[in-house]
Every structure is written in C-alpha cells, then in structure tokens.
Enzyme design. Sequence first.
Site, PDB file in Angstrom:
ATOM      1  N   ARG A  96     -35.890 -83.988 -54.343  1.00 28.52           N
ATOM      2  CA  ARG A  96     -37.246 -83.459 -53.937  1.00 28.52           C
ATOM      3  C   ARG A  96     -37.538 -82.356 -55.070  1.00 28.52           C
ATOM      4  O   ARG A  96     -38.703 -82.148 -54.953  1.00 28.52           O
ATOM      5  CB  ARG A  96     -36.950 -82.746 -52.495  1.00 28.52           C
ATOM      6  CG  ARG A  96     -37.007 -83.784 -51.584  1.00 28.52           C
ATOM      7  CD  ARG A  96     -36.944 -83.259 -50.142  1.00 28.52           C
ATOM      8  NE  ARG A  96     -37.464 -84.056 -49.273  1.00 28.52           N
ATOM      9  CZ  ARG A  96     -37.145 -84.153 -47.985  1.00 28.52           C
ATOM     10  NH1 ARG A  96     -36.596 -82.862 -47.384  1.00 28.52           N
ATOM     11  NH2 ARG A  96     -37.717 -84.831 -47.112  1.00 28.52           N
ATOM     12  N   LYS A 138     -33.373 -94.786 -33.937  1.00 28.01           N
ATOM     13  CA  LYS A 138     -34.259 -94.425 -32.699  1.00 28.01           C
ATOM     14  C   LYS A 138     -35.496 -95.202 -32.643  1.00 28.01           C
ATOM     15  O   LYS A 138     -36.242 -95.099 -33.843  1.00 28.01           O
ATOM     16  CB  LYS A 138     -34.662 -92.685 -32.684  1.00 28.01           C
ATOM     17  CG  LYS A 138     -33.635 -92.113 -32.396  1.00 28.01           C
ATOM     18  CD  LYS A 138     -33.911 -90.447 -32.456  1.00 28.01           C
ATOM     19  CE  LYS A 138     -34.197 -89.937 -31.114  1.00 28.01           C
ATOM     20  NZ  LYS A 138     -34.527 -88.529 -31.211  1.00 28.01           N
ATOM     21  N   GLY A 167     -35.272 -91.144 -45.128  1.00 26.07           N
ATOM     22  CA  GLY A 167     -34.169 -90.258 -45.706  1.00 26.07           C
ATOM     23  C   GLY A 167     -33.097 -91.074 -46.029  1.00 26.07           C
ATOM     24  O   GLY A 167     -32.303 -91.098 -46.970  1.00 26.07           O
ATOM     25  N   GLY A 206     -40.471 -87.968 -41.598  1.00 30.96           N
ATOM     26  CA  GLY A 206     -41.459 -88.027 -40.659  1.00 30.96           C
ATOM     27  C   GLY A 206     -43.029 -87.944 -41.067  1.00 30.96           C
ATOM     28  O   GLY A 206     -43.649 -88.634 -40.211  1.00 30.96           O
TER      29      GLY A 206
HETATM   30  P1  ADP Z   1     -34.282 -93.289 -41.968  1.00 31.40           P
HETATM   31  O1  ADP Z   1     -33.688 -91.475 -42.439  1.00 31.40           O
HETATM   32  O2  ADP Z   1     -34.326 -93.872 -43.145  1.00 31.40           O
HETATM   33  O3  ADP Z   1     -35.444 -93.119 -41.253  1.00 31.40           O
HETATM   34  P2  ADP Z   1     -32.821 -93.318 -39.503  1.00 31.40           P
HETATM   35  O4  ADP Z   1     -32.819 -91.639 -39.638  1.00 31.40           O
HETATM   36  O5  ADP Z   1     -33.977 -93.873 -38.541  1.00 31.40           O
HETATM   37  O6  ADP Z   1     -33.211 -93.865 -40.841  1.00 31.40           O
HETATM   38  O7  ADP Z   1     -31.362 -94.122 -39.151  1.00 31.40           O
HETATM   39  C1  ADP Z   1     -30.378 -93.813 -40.069  1.00 31.40           C
HETATM   40  C2  ADP Z   1     -29.085 -93.975 -39.291  1.00 31.40           C
HETATM   41  O8  ADP Z   1     -28.908 -94.935 -38.490  1.00 31.40           O
HETATM   42  C3  ADP Z   1     -27.931 -94.081 -40.114  1.00 31.40           C
HETATM   43  O9  ADP Z   1     -27.187 -92.692 -40.244  1.00 31.40           O
HETATM   44  C4  ADP Z   1     -27.107 -95.246 -39.571  1.00 31.40           C
HETATM   45  O10 ADP Z   1     -25.903 -94.872 -39.798  1.00 31.40           O
HETATM   46  C5  ADP Z   1     -27.784 -95.283 -38.505  1.00 31.40           C
HETATM   47  N1  ADP Z   1     -27.476 -96.826 -37.942  1.00 31.40           N
HETATM   48  C6  ADP Z   1     -27.976 -97.995 -38.292  1.00 31.40           C
HETATM   49  N2  ADP Z   1     -27.795 -99.024 -37.596  1.00 31.40           N
HETATM   50  C7  ADP Z   1     -26.807 -98.522 -36.729  1.00 31.40           C
HETATM   51  C8  ADP Z   1     -26.161 -99.107 -35.780  1.00 31.40           C
HETATM   52  N3  ADP Z   1     -26.161-100.325 -35.499  1.00 31.40           N
HETATM   53  N4  ADP Z   1     -25.219 -98.316 -34.894  1.00 31.40           N
HETATM   54  C9  ADP Z   1     -25.422 -97.036 -35.017  1.00 31.40           C
HETATM   55  N5  ADP Z   1     -25.812 -96.271 -36.113  1.00 31.40           N
HETATM   56  C10 ADP Z   1     -26.670 -97.129 -36.875  1.00 31.40           C
HETATM   57 MG    MG Z   2     -32.768 -90.215 -41.124  1.00 25.31          MG
END
Ligand code: ADP
Ligand code: MG
Length: 395
Positions: free
Chosen positions: A38, A199, A352, A375
């Site tokens: 960043r 989520k 992230g 976000g």
């Molecule tokens: P991003 O930061 O790319 O938007 P998120 O924060 O929504 O992604 O989600 C990332 C997290 O989701 C990671 O820490 C990963 O371990 C978790 N994750 C992905 N698939 C699974 C799963 N099947 N069960 C539990 N955790 C998961």
């Molecule tokens: Mg994340």
Amino acid sequence: MSFLKASVRDADIAGKRVLVRVDFNVPLDGGLVADDTRIRAALPTIELLRERGAAVVLVSHLGRPKGKRDRALSMQPVGERLAELLGAEVKQAPAVIGGKVEAMAEGLGPGEILLLENVRFEPGETENDPGLAEALASLADLYVNDAFGAAHRAHASTEGVAHLLSGYAGLLLEREVTELTRVVVSPSRPLVVVLGGAKVSDKVGVIDRFLEVADRILIGGAMCFSFFRAQGIGTGDSLVEEEGVALAAEALERAEGSDCELMLPVDLVLGESFDAATERREVDDVEVPDGWMGLDIGPKTAAAYAEAIAVAGTVLWNGPMGAFEMEPFAAGTRAVAEAVAAAPGTTVVGGGDSVAALQQFGLGEKVDWLSTGGGASLELLEGKKLPGVEALRDA
Ligand code: ADP
Ligand code: MG
C-alpha cells in the site's frame, strides 16, 4: 467512460502545501512494516506532487486505535519505510493536529514531506467531526485523496476535509475507480466473476449486481456452503454463515430468472478440523458428512472454473476458493490464481486475502489490476457511491 472527478494531474500545485490522504494501513510485524504494497501504491502521487514543487503533508490511519494514542500503531515505521522507498527524508509529526504539527507544516519547503501521526488517534476521525476536519484543512492549501481503501468511509480525513479545501483525486484512487467501474459498466464479454472467501453477507450486494451484469458467477470458498445449505445439502461441520443461507437462497432464485449462470462446486476437499495437519479427503460430490468440513473446492470444480476463466473477456476475482493459508487446502485457490494469471481477457482481483494468495503464488504481476481496497472495491462494484470520492471536485 472517463473518471468524473478532478485529478491531481490537473491541479495547480506548484509552491502549494497539499494535504494527501493516503492508505498506509499496512500490516505490522514486530514493529516493522510486514507488507509495503500500500505504501508503494501511493508513490506515484507523492512523486508527482514533489516533482511539481508542492510541499506534501501525508495523513493515514493504521489499524483501529479507537480514538486513543496507541504506541503500537504509530506511523513511525511506516514513515521510515516510505523514506527508504522514496530515497528522501520524511519528517514525522508527533501528533495528528495541534501547534507543533502546524509549525512543522508551515516550515515545509517545496518537495518536502511531512507524515502526520495515525489519524485514528483522534476520536473525531471516524465521527467525521467538523473540528478535526477544520484542523486538518488548516495545514494545507489543497487536498488530494489517494486512499481508495478508505474511500467508502465518510471520515474527517476522507470526506469532511474535502468540503473545506479544493479536493482532487490522487492517481491511485483515480485508477482504482476507473478499472473497477469498467468491469461493471463496459466489460469485454463474457464477464466471469469468481467469488469466494468466508462471508456471503459481505458479498451478497455484489452477487445481486453481477446476476444482472455478468455472464457467469463461480462460487467457491466457505461461501458455497451457505448455498448448499439453502439447497438442503448436508454441510457437516463446514463454516456456514447462518445469515448467509437466506441470502444465498434468494440469489439462487434470482439466478433462475436471469441470463447469468451461477456455478457451484461439484466436488470438494474435506478436512476433519481447521488445521493444516488434519485428516484430508477428496470427495466426488458436495455432501459433507458430519465430523468433516469443506476446506477447498475439488479438482473437477477447479478445472471447470479454470476453463470458464480461460474463455472470459473479463475476469473479476474476489475471495479465495478455500483455506489457502494451509497448503493441503490451497490447490483450488492456486488453480484459480493460475487461470486468472494466464487468462487472455482483462483480469481484476480485489480483496485482501485474494491479493495475498496471488502474491503468495508469485502471480501478482500477471494480473491487469490488483485492487488495494477490499470493502471499498466491493461497494463500488455494487454500484454504491463512495463518500471519499463524491466529496472531491468535479472534473
Ligand atoms: P478477501 O479478503 O479476498 O475478500 P475473505 O476475507 O472474504 O477474502 O475470505 C478469506 C478467508 O476465507 C481466508 O482466510 C480463507 O481461509 C477463508 N476460507 C476460504 N474458504 C474457506 C472454507 N471452505 N472454510 C473456511 N474458511 C475458508
Ligand atoms: Mg479478507
């Protein structure tokens, strides 16, 4: 389509003092900057201002100090890293506002840089307090917002201050908005959106929007279990967001009547617990037995997703396909990352953890645009207005 806000490139800045909101919210480890992505992303704007003879006052938040001074969240290590990257001195203010800071800002010459303390040490920051905005505005002649990652927040340093000084978009913010807007407004087709992560409730707005504009949505990560639960499929001990099940059911219904194809996994990798050393099992369907949890998409799903990505005109990826931080459950995310890196279409990755996964696989350079805002990028893609962008001058 062009960006509709005034750019720092067109600002008259020679000899002026410029307050720049940057996103230096970086991970720290043992008092040092653990990842300077960043900071690097803000360099073009800082360099442009210096070359044009502006005195630069930088302000950012770091972590969540909740309106109180917290030594562990001081900007000190960030300033040191910035000085190394710029090869120039970075003066560090002892506070965000106040007499000493004002004197330091007034003493800045053309091309010099002052970094204020963590703006969230001030309780007025997240409250968008007019007094704090006023005090920040008094430090400079004009304002530049380059903090795309914080642009979805209406805070004193992102929004309030832009009403008091002439506000311009920084180069990073401008590029982020342009690249992300292009994905929803005028993508090369087919537009393929890959969504994963934990989520559904965070991402349901994006699913809704893309059911209208995308050609295909590929679902992975823990998110798919909300969809399976909504379909009455057993999810065992998988991470299921209860609130997400109803949202997933609605999305499935909406997908029925749309031209967008919603793809779900057809096979999975299971583990007995959320742990790298756990018992691991690949299964040829998506029913998860009790005592097991789904931790990655299976190889058939990964191959199908890679194929969809390969024929896409545009790919947007947000959210890992599995618990990629643990090697036994990283294959699905790696396959998607490799497919995105090799895709001939335009590729944009946000979030992230997804960006971290790409970097971990050494593929960051092979993607057209890596968004610095999780976000903020989701809100922009959903079609929401970002307060930190809206408050800037029109072009
Ligand atoms: P991003 O930061 O790319 O938007 P998120 O924060 O929504 O992604 O989600 C990332 C997290 O989701 C990671 O820490 C990963 O371990 C978790 N994750 C992905 N698939 C699974 C799963 N099947 N069960 C539990 N955790 C998961
Ligand atoms: Mg994340």
